[in-house]
Design a protein around this motif. Sequence first.
Motif, PDB file in Angstrom:
ATOM      1  N   GLN A   1     -21.296   1.765 -29.127  1.00  0.00           N
ATOM      2  CA  GLN A   1     -22.025   0.643 -29.738  1.00  0.00           C
ATOM      3  C   GLN A   1     -21.077  -0.482 -30.145  1.00  0.00           C
ATOM      4  O   GLN A   1     -21.516  -1.518 -30.648  1.00  0.00           O
ATOM      5  N   GLY A   2     -19.764  -0.261 -29.940  1.00  0.00           N
ATOM      6  CA  GLY A   2     -18.785  -1.264 -30.350  1.00  0.00           C
ATOM      7  C   GLY A   2     -18.579  -1.300 -31.851  1.00  0.00           C
ATOM      8  O   GLY A   2     -18.163  -2.317 -32.413  1.00  0.00           O
ATOM      9  N   GLY A   3     -18.886  -0.185 -32.520  1.00  0.00           N
ATOM     10  CA  GLY A   3     -18.773  -0.141 -33.983  1.00  0.00           C
ATOM     11  C   GLY A   3     -17.393   0.290 -34.452  1.00  0.00           C
ATOM     12  O   GLY A   3     -16.504   0.584 -33.649  1.00  0.00           O
TER      13      GLY A   3
ATOM     14  N   ASN B   1     -29.191   2.295 -24.984  1.00  0.00           N
ATOM     15  CA  ASN B   1     -29.023   1.489 -26.196  1.00  0.00           C
ATOM     16  C   ASN B   1     -29.090   2.362 -27.450  1.00  0.00           C
ATOM     17  O   ASN B   1     -28.869   1.892 -28.565  1.00  0.00           O
TER      18      ASN B   1
ATOM     19  N   TYR C   1     -27.576  -1.116 -35.055  1.00  0.00           N
ATOM     20  CA  TYR C   1     -26.547  -2.096 -34.676  1.00  0.00           C
ATOM     21  C   TYR C   1     -27.215  -3.417 -34.323  1.00  0.00           C
ATOM     22  O   TYR C   1     -28.188  -3.436 -33.561  1.00  0.00           O
TER      23      TYR C   1
ATOM     24  N   GLY D   1     -22.973  -6.293 -32.878  1.00  0.00           N
ATOM     25  CA  GLY D   1     -22.305  -4.989 -32.918  1.00  0.00           C
ATOM     26  C   GLY D   1     -21.989  -4.535 -34.324  1.00  0.00           C
ATOM     27  O   GLY D   1     -21.227  -3.583 -34.514  1.00  0.00           O
TER      28      GLY D   1
ATOM     29  N   SER E   1     -22.754  -2.703 -37.810  1.00  0.00           N
ATOM     30  CA  SER E   1     -23.545  -1.551 -38.230  1.00  0.00           C
ATOM     31  C   SER E   1     -24.423  -1.914 -39.428  1.00  0.00           C
ATOM     32  O   SER E   1     -23.976  -2.609 -40.342  1.00  0.00           O
TER      33      SER E   1
END
Lengths: 207, 228
Positions: free
Chosen positions: A96-98, B97, B127, B131, B133
């Motif tokens: 998720q690119g977190g 996703n 998200y 991107g 959180s």
Amino acid sequence: MKKYLLIACTVLAVTVYSSVELSGNKTKAAEEPAVESQIVETASGRLIQIRNPQSLKELVDHSPLIVKGEIVKAENVQEEVQLIEGTPERTAVDAQGGKSTHIRSGTNYTISVTDVIKGQLEDKEIILFIREDEINLRPELKISDELIFNLAFSEPIGRYIDVHPVAGYLKVNADNKVIPMFDSTKEFANLKNEAYDEVKRKIKDIE
Amino acid sequence: MKKKLTFTLSMFSIFAFLTSANSFAHEIYYVKSGSTISTIPLRWTPKNTSTGRLKVMINQQSLSGSWATYYEDARTAWHSSAVPVEVTTASASQVPNTYMVTTTQQYWDTMYPDGFFTETLGVTELYDTNGSSITSYATANASTKQLKGANIYLNPSPNSGTAYTYRFTMSHELGHVLALGHSHLSDYSPANPNTDPSIMSYTYFTNVGTSYLPQNHEVNDVKNMYGY
């Protein structure tokens, strides 16, 4: 035709409102807390299942440490939990690119222990950790409050946690009388206003 | 006279019907100050451009144990419902996703140290399109409000897991993916579990719940929130 329409409307109106009233009555019964277990949401949206102890014995049996103590300090903390590479949680976050850390927020309560009822303890002071999003599931805990705490040591975080968010706490008033925070069963409710020494004896007898 | 009475009763019937039906959409993040509720309307953005339905494409490869066993039930519960969403499992060539994972025990015990009588079952992390959180009102407020993905983390060793608990937990968390909030909270227009069953309500789960399928409540919430 009009007559039938009139009757139909009357029946519909009465049905709708009487069903609302009836369902209201049902709600009252349904909203009573379940004794066995319940699912609750924390403030952050976490789904938690809480099983309630059916007896004092069950609570005591599953509490490795039971102490009487006073809350002497409460400190809010935010701690980073590193997600280890190659684990499912890290893979999902990376996808998720977190960030590769999650934050564990909560409060460290320092307890000055005055009596150990069950278990072994060398330190006079211990730290109880409660997650921030779970605070509202606990009774209000204030500095200078004296309680009987039912605890377990959490190795991963290096601190104590309560074994139950409500039943794990029995307040001890200035007159040394005990007020259980959990009173959904008769046995717990009957502990109310008993002398601390009497409650301690009951716990010791179970032990 | 009869005409007037018929008209009045007709209007009354329509009013009674409308006011008895629940059309309140619960946003996932809100705060209450006095009697005022402030919400952060987050919205899932992936859509099937052909059908116009919301699109949740799941990578479930890291599910294990009973979570893996009951995953398909929870997925099809949403996919086959009247909610305007398609919930599918991503193939090798598709980019998911949403990730549903059974975490490691170490992570779970470190993040969610539970006592003997309590256990955390599931957590959803959203998200936004940058991107970032989203796990709280504050992070939701700072976000773009447009969601591009979600991770669902599941307890690797629940003590009290029944088939229903596994199905309900995953189905409930999928509701959060679409930014649906909790419908049981007493200070936020709680849904009556008897007349307005909802899988986003723990009151329903605890006292009434027999189904993990999205109910009319969820259908209406998604339609209201997304304008379907």
